[in-house]
Write an enzyme that holds these catalytic residues in place. Sequence first.
Site, short mmCIF file in Angstrom:
data_model
loop_
_atom_site.label_atom_id
_atom_site.label_comp_id
_atom_site.label_asym_id
_atom_site.label_seq_id
_atom_site.Cartn_x
_atom_site.Cartn_y
_atom_site.Cartn_z
N ASN A 1 43.94 67.31 76.85
CA ASN A 1 44.47 66.07 76.27
C ASN A 1 45.17 66.29 74.94
O ASN A 1 46.05 65.53 74.56
CB ASN A 1 43.35 65.03 76.12
CG ASN A 1 42.09 65.61 75.52
OD1 ASN A 1 41.51 66.54 76.07
ND2 ASN A 1 41.67 65.07 74.40
N SER B 1 40.88 58.12 85.07
CA SER B 1 40.63 56.95 84.21
C SER B 1 41.79 55.97 84.31
O SER B 1 42.96 56.37 84.33
CB SER B 1 40.48 57.43 82.76
OG SER B 1 40.37 56.34 81.89
N CYS C 1 38.34 62.30 61.63
CA CYS C 1 38.16 61.89 60.25
C CYS C 1 36.82 61.18 60.15
O CYS C 1 36.62 60.15 60.79
CB CYS C 1 39.29 60.94 59.87
SG CYS C 1 39.30 60.52 58.15
N1 PLP Z 1 38.67 63.17 79.53
C1 PLP Z 1 39.86 63.32 78.93
C2 PLP Z 1 40.64 64.59 79.11
C3 PLP Z 1 40.35 62.28 78.12
O1 PLP Z 1 41.53 62.43 77.52
C4 PLP Z 1 39.59 61.10 77.97
C5 PLP Z 1 40.05 60.01 77.07
O2 PLP Z 1 40.53 60.25 75.99
C6 PLP Z 1 38.36 61.00 78.64
C7 PLP Z 1 37.94 62.05 79.41
C8 PLP Z 1 37.50 59.76 78.53
O3 PLP Z 1 38.09 58.71 79.27
P1 PLP Z 1 37.54 57.19 79.21
O4 PLP Z 1 38.12 56.60 77.97
O5 PLP Z 1 38.08 56.54 80.45
O6 PLP Z 1 36.07 57.23 79.19
#
Ligand code: PLP
Length: 387
Positions: free
Chosen positions: A151, A199, A327
């Site tokens: 991410n 998600s 932060c």
């Molecule tokens: N996994 C990854 C790679 C993510 O980017 C995120 C959200 O930022 C999540 C899991 C968690 O997702 P959710 O907000 O649907 O719980």
Amino acid sequence: MSTLTRLYADHNATSALRDTAREAMVRALALAGNPSSVHAEGRAARAVLEDARERLASALEVRSEDVTFTSGATEALHLALDSAKAAGFAPVFVGAGEHDAVWAYAGLRWPDLQTVPLDRAGRIDPDWLAAAIHALPAGVHPLVVMQGANNETGALQPLAQVTALVRVRGGALVCDAVQLAGKEEVARYIGFADWLVISSHKIGGPTGAGALVTLPGTPLTNIRPGGGQERGARAGTQNVPAIAGFAAAAAEALGDAAVADFKARTSAERDQFEDSLAEALPDLVFIARDAPRLSNTACVALPGWEAARQIMALDLAGAAVSAGAACSSGKVKASRVLLAAGWPAEVAGSAIRASFGWSTRAGDGERLAALHLAAAQRANLRLPEKV
Ligand code: PLP
């Protein structure tokens, strides 16, 4: 700058809500019933829920009975990890760049888990994993927990390679495909993972919905019992409007044509953003630029300018970006993932992420770079004369 003209480049955090998702939600909000109730109102809510399951299953090219709805990816990941734990897979290997939803929970479930190291792009090292798996004694069934794409950096993980390693040993794979969905053809990755998670709010659906997709026959073990929803796999009344919006977004976002369009549009803006910055900022550090990565994500660091300050400066200038740097209590901590990827603290603490998405407009990449450069100038960063 008014909110109408703001430049939103934080789609990896939450993407903008698609119109089709909003419309599906509004229709579902008009329903009064609980989907577990047997009366007409309950059956109407159940019909919306099951229609959403069919739509999502069809977008992912899986059977609807292999889709379990949850409140988001975090819960789905926890359910996957609980199920893998109950099934007895061991030892457990977790990528060092996993999202906290995985990282923190896997650490609780398996205090003795092994961390798979990353390269500078935030990609797990498949050779390290291959050596570790080959060294296992006969008769053990390893579990690998690994994201599809990171991410923060956008790096694509070597899923096919890892699946092959795991299968040979009768092991299993939990895949956090949250950042793959809608950005790559996620249906092609379904067969790789025993448990795969996506998600809603990352693909243009609302927050508050996610899904765990399993291969036929993969066990689900719910350690938080309650009302027995989702065939007992997950307790709690389903968020029907959010799930309806999720399925509508999936139907629009996950097909091959939609993904091809997403890739073309976001890579054009992302590349423009990076090229414009590179031209003006000789000290800029690119992260994962040369690695296989998502088309929409840029991760750049400007050592000497804390990430949190860059984000605040851009926010004031009308643009939304983010950083892995956390932060807390007024102190900026460098990104855990970038540190694990081997970057020094001054790079990890000054890296920002711009992530473009389906609602990105032509020219946003160039405009974001201009805002960033102007903010750098106001921050008295050492810039060449022409900026
Ligand atoms: N996994 C990854 C790679 C993510 O980017 C995120 C959200 O930022 C999540 C899991 C968690 O997702 P959710 O907000 O649907 O719980």
